[in-house]
Design an enzyme around this catalytic site. Structure first.
Site, short mmCIF file in Angstrom:
data_model
loop_
_atom_site.label_atom_id
_atom_site.label_comp_id
_atom_site.label_asym_id
_atom_site.label_seq_id
_atom_site.Cartn_x
_atom_site.Cartn_y
_atom_site.Cartn_z
N HIS A 81 63.75 97.58 33.01
CA HIS A 81 64.45 96.56 33.78
C HIS A 81 65.65 96.01 33.00
O HIS A 81 65.77 96.19 31.79
CB HIS A 81 63.50 95.44 34.21
CG HIS A 81 62.19 95.96 34.76
ND1 HIS A 81 62.11 96.61 35.97
CD2 HIS A 81 60.95 95.99 34.23
CE1 HIS A 81 60.86 96.99 36.18
NE2 HIS A 81 60.13 96.64 35.13
N GLU B 274 59.89 90.01 31.62
CA GLU B 274 59.64 91.35 31.10
C GLU B 274 60.91 91.98 30.56
O GLU B 274 60.90 92.64 29.52
CB GLU B 274 59.05 92.24 32.19
CG GLU B 274 58.75 93.65 31.75
CD GLU B 274 58.28 94.55 32.87
OE1 GLU B 274 57.95 95.72 32.60
OE2 GLU B 274 58.25 94.10 34.04
N HIS C 33 57.58 98.64 28.64
CA HIS C 33 57.27 97.74 29.75
C HIS C 33 56.17 96.76 29.36
O HIS C 33 55.54 96.89 28.30
CB HIS C 33 56.81 98.53 30.98
CG HIS C 33 57.91 99.28 31.67
ND1 HIS C 33 58.68 98.72 32.66
CD2 HIS C 33 58.37 100.54 31.49
CE1 HIS C 33 59.58 99.62 33.07
NE2 HIS C 33 59.42 100.73 32.36
N GLU D 145 52.89 100.26 28.70
CA GLU D 145 52.70 98.88 29.17
C GLU D 145 52.03 98.16 28.01
O GLU D 145 50.86 98.37 27.72
CB GLU D 145 51.81 98.86 30.41
CG GLU D 145 52.35 99.64 31.60
CD GLU D 145 53.38 98.85 32.39
OE1 GLU D 145 53.73 97.73 31.97
OE2 GLU D 145 53.84 99.37 33.42
#
Length: 316
Positions: free
Chosen positions: A106, A143, A198, A280
Site C-alpha cells: 500500500h 499499515e 504487509h 503478514e
C-alpha cells in the site's frame, strides 16, 4: 494487509506441500530451525490466542484519511535502521551482485485516490482492484506507514550485505503502484528475491504472522510454475528466521500453525516471474499484536528476521 486489500479474497485453505511442519522445515538452515525450535519450546509468544481456523476476514477497515500515528512507537521511523546487522560478515559483501526488491504494501497516499486504486487490473486468473488503502490499528497507525518503515530498515540491513535493493514505492508517488505493476517492477529488475511487506486486518484474538507463498498458476498472463519451488524455500527461511529474531508465533488463525499459506488469488504473486512471497507480520486489529507492530524496536527485529531469511535463501 487487510483481506479487503487488492485482490485479497479470503484465503484458500492451505494444501500441504511438504507434510507436517517438522518435516517441512527439516531442510532449512540451522538458524531457521533454531527459531522454530525455540518457538516450540516456549509454546509460542502469545498465551491468549483464539481458536485455530477462525475467519481471516477483516473485522474493520482502515481509517481513511486519518493521520498515521506512531502509537506506542519508541523510536522515530527508521531511527534504528542504520544499526549494523549482527549477522553481516566482514566486508559486508556476501550479497554482492544480488538484487532484492522490497514491496511495501500500500501507499500512504492511497486514501486520497480511492477512484484510482479501485480500478480493475488483470492478474492472470481474473481482474482485481489496483490497490487498497490497507488496514490500520485501532489507534490509527496505518499499515502503509508500518510497511514503509520496515522496508527502510530492511534496505539498510541488506545493503550492508552488499545487495542492490529496490523498493516498489517509497511514498514518492501519489498512489499505488497497482498490484500488476508491483509484480512487473520485480520482474524487470530481474530480482533474485522479492518480498512484499504487509500487516493483517483480521479479528481481535487472531494473532501471529504468516508468509504467503505462490500457488501453481498458469492462466492468461500468469505463470508461476517456475517460481513455486524457490518461492517456497524463500518463504520457509523467512518464517523460520522471523520466529527466531522476533519471538513472534506463527498465525493462530490461518496456516495450521505453520506460518505458511499458499494462495492463487494475489496479483502480486500470480504475475511474478521471480521468487516472491508476502509476509503478514501480525494482526493490526488485535491489541497485543498492535503493540508490537507500533514498536520501533520490534519493527527492527521484524526487518532483521525477514532480511536474515532473504540472506539465507540467496546464499543457500
Amino acid at each position: 494487509m487487510s483481506y479487503t486489500g487488492p485482490g485479497f479474497d479470503p484465503p484458500q485453505p492451505r494444501r500441504s506441500r511438504r507434510g507436517p511442519l517438522t518435516v517441512a522445515l527439516a531442510a532449512l538452515v540451522p538458524g531457521a530451525l533454531l527459531g522454530w525450535a525455540v518457538y516450540a519450546a516456549v509454546g509460542g509468544s502469545g498465551g491468549d490466542e483464539g481458536s485455530a481456523g477462525a475467519s481471516a476476514s477483516a473485522s474493520g477497515t482502515p481509517t481513511a484519511g486519518s493521520s498515521p500515528s506512531a502509537g506506542a512507537d519508541d523510536t522515530k521511523p527508521g531511527a534504528s535502521a542504520s544499526a549494523k546487522s549482527p549477522s553481516a560478515p566482514a566486508g559486508s559483501g556476501a550479497l554482492k551482485g544480488k538484487v532484492v526488491v522490497i514491496d511495501p504494501g500500500h501507499n500512504p497516499g492511497n486514501f486520497r485516490h480511492t477512484a484510482d486504486i479501485s480500478r480493475q487490473v488483470d492478474i492472470g486468473t481474473n481482474r482485481k482492484e489496483c490497490d487498497t488503502t490497507g488496514t490500520a490499528t485501532n489507534d490509527g497507525y496505518a499499515e502503509a506507514e508500518f510497511t514503509l518503515d520496515v522496508a527502510h530498515r530492511m534496505r539498510t540491513l541488506l545493503e550492508q550485505q552488499g545487495a542492490t535493493v529496490k523498493l516498489t514505492q517509497d511514498a514518492d508517488r501519489p498512489f499505488g503502484p497497482c498490484v500488476d505493476e508491483r509484480a512487473r517492477i520485480g520482474n524487470e529488475a530481474k530480482a533474485d528475491a522479492v518480498v512484499s511487506i504487509h500487516a493483517d486486518g483480521s479479528g481481535t484474538g487472531n494473532r501471529g504472522f504468516h508468509v504467503i507463498l505462490p500457488g501453481a498458476v498458469h492462466s492468461g498472463a500468469a505463470d508461476t510454475r517456475a517460481i513455486v519451488e524457490p518461492s517456497g524455500d524463500l518463504g520457509e527461511r523467512i518464517a523460520g528466521d522471523f520466529v527466531r529474531v522476533t519471538g513472534s508465533a506463527p498465525s493462530n488463525y490461518i496456516g495450521d500453525g505453520t506460518g505458511l499459506v499458499t494462495r492463487k488469488d494475489l496479483g502480486g504473486l500470480n504475475l511474478s516471474t521471480v521468487p516472491k512471497v508476502f509476509i503478514e507480520c501480525g494482526n493490526m486489529r488485535d491489541s497485543k499484536d498492535a503493540a508490537l507492530l507500533t514498536s520501533g524496536a520490534w519493527r527492527q527485529k521484524a526487518a532483521q528476521g525477514i532480511s536474515d531469511g532473504i540472506v539465507g535463501f540467496l546464499r543457500g
